[in-house]
Design a protein around this motif. Structure first.
Motif, PDB file in Angstrom:
ATOM      1  N   LEU A  76       1.007  -1.232   0.352  1.00 23.98           N
ATOM      2  CA  LEU A  76      -0.017  -0.090  -0.377  1.00 23.98           C
ATOM      3  C   LEU A  76       0.660   1.538   0.064  1.00 23.98           C
ATOM      4  CD1 LEU A  76      -2.711   0.827  -0.094  1.00 23.98           C
ATOM      5  CD2 LEU A  76      -3.131   0.980   2.362  1.00 23.98           C
ATOM      6  N   PRO A  77       1.520   1.650   1.020  1.00 25.92           N
ATOM      7  CA  PRO A  77       2.710   2.276   0.582  1.00 25.92           C
ATOM      8  C   PRO A  77       3.769   2.850  -0.465  1.00 25.92           C
ATOM      9  CG  PRO A  77       3.432   1.160   2.919  1.00 25.92           C
ATOM     10  CD  PRO A  77       1.973   0.777   2.266  1.00 25.92           C
ATOM     11  N   ASP A  78       3.692   1.916  -1.019  1.00 25.02           N
ATOM     12  CA  ASP A  78       4.526   2.107  -2.628  1.00 25.02           C
ATOM     13  C   ASP A  78       3.437   1.937  -3.994  1.00 25.02           C
ATOM     14  OD1 ASP A  78       6.809   1.051  -1.811  1.00 25.02           O
ATOM     15  OD2 ASP A  78       6.179  -1.135  -2.316  1.00 25.02           O
ATOM     16  N   LEU A  83      -0.660   7.772  -8.385  1.00 29.48           N
ATOM     17  CA  LEU A  83      -1.752   7.968 -10.135  1.00 29.48           C
ATOM     18  C   LEU A  83      -2.997   7.147  -9.839  1.00 29.48           C
ATOM     19  CD1 LEU A  83       1.744   6.183 -11.198  1.00 29.48           C
ATOM     20  CD2 LEU A  83       0.397   8.507 -12.223  1.00 29.48           C
ATOM     21  N   PRO A  84      -3.882   8.409  -9.855  1.00 31.35           N
ATOM     22  CA  PRO A  84      -4.916   7.660  -8.647  1.00 31.35           C
ATOM     23  C   PRO A  84      -6.010   7.089 -10.662  1.00 31.35           C
ATOM     24  CG  PRO A  84      -5.378   9.558  -9.307  1.00 31.35           C
ATOM     25  CD  PRO A  84      -4.008  10.100  -9.819  1.00 31.35           C
ATOM     26  N   ILE A  85      -6.016   7.125 -11.073  1.00 27.59           N
ATOM     27  CA  ILE A  85      -6.713   6.626 -12.210  1.00 27.59           C
ATOM     28  C   ILE A  85      -6.320   5.383 -12.314  1.00 27.59           C
ATOM     29  CG2 ILE A  85      -6.494   6.473 -15.437  1.00 27.59           C
ATOM     30  CD1 ILE A  85      -6.752   9.636 -14.101  1.00 27.59           C
ATOM     31  N   GLU A  86      -4.916   4.786 -12.566  1.00 27.73           N
ATOM     32  CA  GLU A  86      -4.229   4.146 -12.663  1.00 27.73           C
ATOM     33  C   GLU A  86      -4.490   2.922 -11.340  1.00 27.73           C
ATOM     34  OE1 GLU A  86      -2.643   6.710 -13.223  1.00 27.73           O
ATOM     35  OE2 GLU A  86      -1.868   5.963 -15.324  1.00 27.73           O
ATOM     36  N   VAL A  87      -4.273   3.328 -10.408  1.00 33.37           N
ATOM     37  CA  VAL A  87      -4.685   2.340  -8.795  1.00 33.37           C
ATOM     38  C   VAL A  87      -6.678   2.551  -9.437  1.00 33.37           C
ATOM     39  CG1 VAL A  87      -5.042   2.694  -6.430  1.00 33.37           C
ATOM     40  CG2 VAL A  87      -2.854   3.836  -7.934  1.00 33.37           C
ATOM     41  N   GLY A  88      -6.831   3.100  -9.786  1.00 37.05           N
ATOM     42  CA  GLY A  88      -9.051   2.399  -9.015  1.00 37.05           C
ATOM     43  C   GLY A  88      -8.693   1.607 -10.485  1.00 37.05           C
ATOM     44  N   LEU A 121       6.728 -11.676 -17.477  1.00 35.50           N
ATOM     45  CA  LEU A 121       5.326 -10.634 -18.862  1.00 35.50           C
ATOM     46  C   LEU A 121       5.523  -9.073 -17.394  1.00 35.50           C
ATOM     47  CD1 LEU A 121       2.121 -12.507 -18.629  1.00 35.50           C
ATOM     48  CD2 LEU A 121       3.373 -12.234 -20.550  1.00 35.50           C
ATOM     49  N   LEU A 122       6.055  -8.920 -16.314  1.00 36.13           N
ATOM     50  CA  LEU A 122       5.864  -7.460 -15.867  1.00 36.13           C
ATOM     51  C   LEU A 122       7.564  -7.109 -15.605  1.00 36.13           C
ATOM     52  CD1 LEU A 122       4.069  -8.432 -13.187  1.00 36.13           C
ATOM     53  CD2 LEU A 122       3.321  -7.646 -14.360  1.00 36.13           C
ATOM     54  N   SER A 123       8.155  -7.582 -16.742  1.00 32.92           N
ATOM     55  CA  SER A 123       9.677  -7.083 -16.702  1.00 32.92           C
ATOM     56  C   SER A 123       9.801  -6.036 -17.712  1.00 32.92           C
ATOM     57  CB  SER A 123      10.750  -8.104 -17.423  1.00 32.92           C
ATOM     58  OG  SER A 123      11.037  -9.089 -16.188  1.00 32.92           O
ATOM     59  N   HIS A 124      10.645  -4.790 -17.402  1.00 32.39           N
ATOM     60  CA  HIS A 124      10.628  -4.152 -18.201  1.00 32.39           C
ATOM     61  C   HIS A 124       9.318  -3.305 -18.977  1.00 32.39           C
ATOM     62  CE1 HIS A 124      14.606  -5.400 -18.652  1.00 32.39           C
ATOM     63  NE2 HIS A 124      14.268  -6.500 -19.283  1.00 32.39           N
ATOM     64  N   LEU A 125       8.583  -2.857 -16.807  1.00 33.68           N
ATOM     65  CA  LEU A 125       7.175  -2.385 -17.636  1.00 33.68           C
ATOM     66  C   LEU A 125       7.501  -0.526 -17.442  1.00 33.68           C
ATOM     67  CD1 LEU A 125       4.715  -4.525 -16.183  1.00 33.68           C
ATOM     68  CD2 LEU A 125       4.819  -4.348 -18.455  1.00 33.68           C
ATOM     69  N   SER A 126       6.216   0.319 -17.609  1.00 37.98           N
ATOM     70  CA  SER A 126       6.356   1.134 -16.596  1.00 37.98           C
ATOM     71  C   SER A 126       6.154   1.357 -15.327  1.00 37.98           C
ATOM     72  CB  SER A 126       5.774   2.263 -18.617  1.00 37.98           C
ATOM     73  OG  SER A 126       4.319   2.259 -18.227  1.00 37.98           O
ATOM     74  N   GLN A 127       6.305   2.601 -15.408  1.00 38.82           N
ATOM     75  CA  GLN A 127       5.258   3.306 -14.128  1.00 38.82           C
ATOM     76  C   GLN A 127       3.806   3.191 -13.781  1.00 38.82           C
ATOM     77  OE1 GLN A 127       7.623   3.618 -10.937  1.00 38.82           O
ATOM     78  NE2 GLN A 127       5.282   2.564 -10.165  1.00 38.82           N
ATOM     79  N   ILE A 165       1.863   1.658 -15.449  1.00 36.56           N
ATOM     80  CA  ILE A 165       1.914   0.175 -15.680  1.00 36.56           C
ATOM     81  C   ILE A 165       1.384  -0.605 -14.634  1.00 36.56           C
ATOM     82  CG2 ILE A 165       1.662  -2.348 -17.301  1.00 36.56           C
ATOM     83  CD1 ILE A 165       0.389   0.066 -18.781  1.00 36.56           C
ATOM     84  N   LEU A 166       2.558  -0.440 -14.117  1.00 36.17           N
ATOM     85  CA  LEU A 166       3.984  -0.979 -13.064  1.00 36.17           C
ATOM     86  C   LEU A 166       2.868  -0.921 -11.760  1.00 36.17           C
ATOM     87  CD1 LEU A 166       5.214  -3.548 -10.866  1.00 36.17           C
ATOM     88  CD2 LEU A 166       6.994  -1.229 -10.686  1.00 36.17           C
ATOM     89  N   GLU A 167       1.751   0.432 -11.528  1.00 33.55           N
ATOM     90  CA  GLU A 167       0.952   0.596 -10.745  1.00 33.55           C
ATOM     91  C   GLU A 167      -0.089   0.331 -10.458  1.00 33.55           C
ATOM     92  OE1 GLU A 167       0.535   3.900  -7.708  1.00 33.55           O
ATOM     93  OE2 GLU A 167       2.057   2.642  -8.747  1.00 33.55           O
ATOM     94  N   LEU A 168      -0.951   0.303 -11.552  1.00 34.82           N
ATOM     95  CA  LEU A 168      -1.605  -0.093 -12.190  1.00 34.82           C
ATOM     96  C   LEU A 168      -1.921  -2.181 -11.833  1.00 34.82           C
ATOM     97  CD1 LEU A 168      -4.479  -0.195 -15.143  1.00 34.82           C
ATOM     98  CD2 LEU A 168      -3.397  -2.441 -14.498  1.00 34.82           C
ATOM     99  N   LEU A 169      -0.905  -2.811 -12.072  1.00 37.76           N
ATOM    100  CA  LEU A 169      -1.448  -4.617 -12.172  1.00 37.76           C
ATOM    101  C   LEU A 169      -0.120  -4.528  -9.685  1.00 37.76           C
ATOM    102  CD1 LEU A 169       2.082  -5.598 -14.692  1.00 37.76           C
ATOM    103  CD2 LEU A 169      -0.584  -5.855 -14.270  1.00 37.76           C
ATOM    104  N   LEU A 170       0.216  -3.522  -9.422  1.00 34.85           N
ATOM    105  CA  LEU A 170       0.333  -3.354  -8.140  1.00 34.85           C
ATOM    106  C   LEU A 170      -0.454  -3.190  -7.242  1.00 34.85           C
ATOM    107  CD1 LEU A 170       3.580  -1.275  -7.204  1.00 34.85           C
ATOM    108  CD2 LEU A 170       3.217  -3.988  -7.162  1.00 34.85           C
TER     109      LEU A 170
END
Length: 244
Positions: free
Chosen positions: A55-57, A63-68, A185-191, A193-198
């Motif tokens: 959660l802290p990360d 990035l609220p849109i990606e999080v949502g 699949l998750l290697s070398h992703l943009s911040q 996309i990574l935020e969306l996956l987290l």
């Protein structure tokens, strides 16, 4: 390559624990109090990893849109898995009231669940090494209880112990494949996309705690000791996250 080796190394932990849980179910008859304690402890551990590490990360990147989007996708998928999990055993029981067949519905649902858990290992290591390690341990506790549950469900069948172990090994391999797919699949992703996956992983883990682990733990009558196991697990990994 280093990240891949870390993920694959720690992914073996849940594979080992699912076999260990199954072995206990095969050679002993663990009571409901023991299983409830394990489920409560695992729920506390997973919840601690979510709140202290993931959660802290997620929050710090703003990035609220990606999080949502990610969180919504996680909830939708887990609701689908829950629907499939609850529907399959009912159909199976209706068809096999007088038989002693393998619980294919339960096993199919667990395969889906373990693939998702494996992907979460990859997501965790993408967030950081410490997050990945703690998540591996937390999911290892979860898979221990799953191994125990599978063997208990298979007791009505006429399968031998070796056949039970083959099922457990297959489920463990499913988790390992999920972890391999996750990190590949998750290697070398943009911040973004990574935020969306987290966020997706955050929703999946919260669902796991509230709708699976604690729900199963509350199916049996419990004492304050079993309830306390949740908070012991949370506190243990809270302190572990602070000192590592």
């Amino acid at each position: 390559m280093e990240l891949l080796s870390q993920v694959l190394g720690y992914a073996f932990l849940p594979v080992i624990t699912i076999m260990a849980g199954g072995a206990i179910g095969l050679y002993k008859n663990p009571g409901s109090a023991f299983r409830s304690s394990i489920l409560h402890f695992a729920a506390g551990v997973v919840f601690s990893v979510v709140s202290v590490e993931l959660l802290p990360d997620i929050i710090k990147n703003h990035l609220p849109i990606e999080v949502g989007l990610g969180f919504s996708m996680g909830i939708i998928l887990m609701l689908f898995v829950k629907y499939f999990t609850e529907r399959s055993p009912k159909n199976e029981n209706a068809e096999n009231d007088n038989s002693f067949g393998v619980p294919y519905g339960l096993i199919s649902a667990l395969i889906i669940d373990l693939i998702i858990d494996g992907l979460l290992i990859g997501i965790g290591f993408s967030a950081g090494k410490k997050e990945g390690i703690l998540l591996s341990i937390a999911l290892g506790l979860e898979t221990f209880s799953l191994g125990l549950a599978v063997v208990i469900a298979c007791r009505k069948s006429k399968m031998s112990k070796s056949e039970n172990f083959l099922i457990l090994a297959g489920l463990g391999l499913t988790f390992f494949i999920g972890a391999l797919l996750g990190i590949s699949l998750l290697s070398h992703l943009s911040q973004e996309i990574l935020e969306l996956l987290l966020s997706f992983g955050l929703a999946a883990l919260l669902f796991l705690v509230t709708e699976e682990l604690l729900t199963e733990a509350h199916e049996e009558k419990e004492s304050p000791i079993q309830t306390a196991c949740f908070f012991v697990g949370f506190l243990l990994f809270l302190i572990l996250g602070m000192i590592t």
